[in-house]
Design a protein around this motif. Sequence first.
Motif, PDB file in Angstrom:
ATOM      1  N   PHE A   1     -28.506  -0.047  19.597  1.00  0.00           N
ATOM      2  CA  PHE A   1     -28.623  -0.747  20.875  1.00  0.00           C
ATOM      3  C   PHE A   1     -27.525  -0.321  21.839  1.00  0.00           C
ATOM      4  O   PHE A   1     -27.764  -0.143  23.044  1.00  0.00           O
ATOM      5  N   ALA A   2     -26.294  -0.148  21.306  1.00  0.00           N
ATOM      6  CA  ALA A   2     -25.185   0.283  22.167  1.00  0.00           C
ATOM      7  C   ALA A   2     -25.436   1.685  22.706  1.00  0.00           C
ATOM      8  O   ALA A   2     -25.191   1.973  23.888  1.00  0.00           O
TER       9      ALA A   2
ATOM     10  N   VAL B   1     -20.343  -2.438  24.230  1.00  0.00           N
ATOM     11  CA  VAL B   1     -21.506  -3.118  23.620  1.00  0.00           C
ATOM     12  C   VAL B   1     -21.385  -3.125  22.099  1.00  0.00           C
ATOM     13  O   VAL B   1     -21.661  -4.144  21.433  1.00  0.00           O
TER      14      VAL B   1
ATOM     15  N   THR C   1     -28.098   1.436  25.338  1.00  0.00           N
ATOM     16  CA  THR C   1     -27.563   0.841  26.579  1.00  0.00           C
ATOM     17  C   THR C   1     -26.728   1.857  27.362  1.00  0.00           C
ATOM     18  O   THR C   1     -26.830   1.970  28.590  1.00  0.00           O
TER      19      THR C   1
ATOM     20  N   CYS D   1     -28.988   4.320  29.049  1.00  0.00           N
ATOM     21  CA  CYS D   1     -29.642   3.730  30.230  1.00  0.00           C
ATOM     22  C   CYS D   1     -28.666   3.664  31.408  1.00  0.00           C
ATOM     23  O   CYS D   1     -29.049   3.938  32.564  1.00  0.00           O
ATOM     24  N   VAL D   2     -27.401   3.303  31.122  1.00  0.00           N
ATOM     25  CA  VAL D   2     -26.411   3.248  32.206  1.00  0.00           C
ATOM     26  C   VAL D   2     -26.190   4.642  32.794  1.00  0.00           C
ATOM     27  O   VAL D   2     -26.102   4.828  34.021  1.00  0.00           O
TER      28      VAL D   2
END
Length: 481
Positions: free
Chosen positions: A439-440, A36, A443, A446-447
Amino acid sequence: MRSTAYATVRPRYGVFDVIGLLLREMLLMIVVFLAVFALGTAAVLTLKKTYTASGKVYAGVGQEYVYQPRVGTGERGQAPTQGEVAQSEAAILGSQEVRRRVVRALGPDAILGPNTGNAPPAAREAAALKAIAGGLGVATVPLSAVIGVSYQADDPDVAATVLNAVIDQYLIYRREVFQDQTTPAIRAQREVFEDELAQADAAYDEFLMSENIGDFAAAKAGLALSYQTVFADRLAVQAQLSQTDRRLNTLVAQQAATPAEVTLQQDLNISAQDLILQRRTERENLLARYTPDSQPVRDIDAQIAQLEDYVAQGTAVGPKEVRIGPNPVWVELETNRINTRAERDSLAARLAVLDQQLAEILARQTRMTQLESSNATLAGNREVLTTSVREFQQRETQSRADNELVKAGADNVTVIERAVPPSDGKSMKVPLLAAVFLFAGFTALCVGLLRVFTRRGFPTPASAGRTLGLPVLAVAPMKAR
């Protein structure tokens, strides 16, 4: 036979369980983070510098912001504050119509650049509108009449050109917005009132002609004055008639007591005195020839004595000739009676005429009183329509003059500062890289959490004991399949 029941139970995790499981998925999280972040960094690095052109517009309070009644002479509304006017002008400045006019004035290529591909004109126009909407900024300060406007673009010249076009189109568009559109309606309404006034004039003229009136107010005032004059004349004639009648009665009474004929001339009989004088003359003549004692003289003396005795008795003198004629006093009384009677008859005739005139004037006044309501209605309609026509003529003239002044640029908005090509550009790479980094990381987290909470079974002894409510006595490694 013993039956067995199965139930699906989600494992319960503690904080340390989640942290431990996330550490197990660290490799996957790092891969996701790097992917990302790499994609975001590549996208950020493709961004160019942006140049922001700025300008300032002063928007004062004009008459277009003050309420003015369209009909009648009511009071004007209260003027808004400078801040309210600035907010209103800012809304017009940032409106979609202004942006559309800028696109049509400059063209999509001047805003987007020549490399717009082979897109259809509608698509390029929509893209240009979107670019202006995204780059245009309009800002106001409370209680201030100054509006700050800016435009952001990749090219400084494009930024200045577009911003100046926005200001120019805003000035044109606001004149159209605040242009008085009621002039045709006012003209049409004035023509309607003029037609109604012509009909009212015709009806009023027909009313006056049918009643044989030139001017109602003047006629009514003239009738009142005529009534006063005729009534005063009637009183005077009535007094004169009474005086003349009394005078005539007096003349008739005096004439009745005066003889119509009187003796005008009477001659007396004095022949005896003449004879005495003749006899005395004869005696003097005889004395010239005879003596006093002579017989002729004595005869003359006897005759003289006899005549003197006759005269002495009083019967010798009497009327000899009498002439009788009309009495002058009676004639004068008759003349005065005739004149007075003629004057009385003339005064009586005049009084009758005055009574007839008074009756006619009273009837006319009664008729005027009956017609007063109709006259007031018709005259009031004419007056109202005349006032309305005059007012709408004035409003039409003022509206037309105001429109011409607005077209000429006489308004309350002034451009304080126009846009010039900016020399320094701004780059958002660093803030965007930081945002991409965050943001990366988010993300990847969250993963990892998704990977943790979607596992089957009990990944840790603590999770099994917490979920089943039983103590874990031993842990055996999982047998390989």
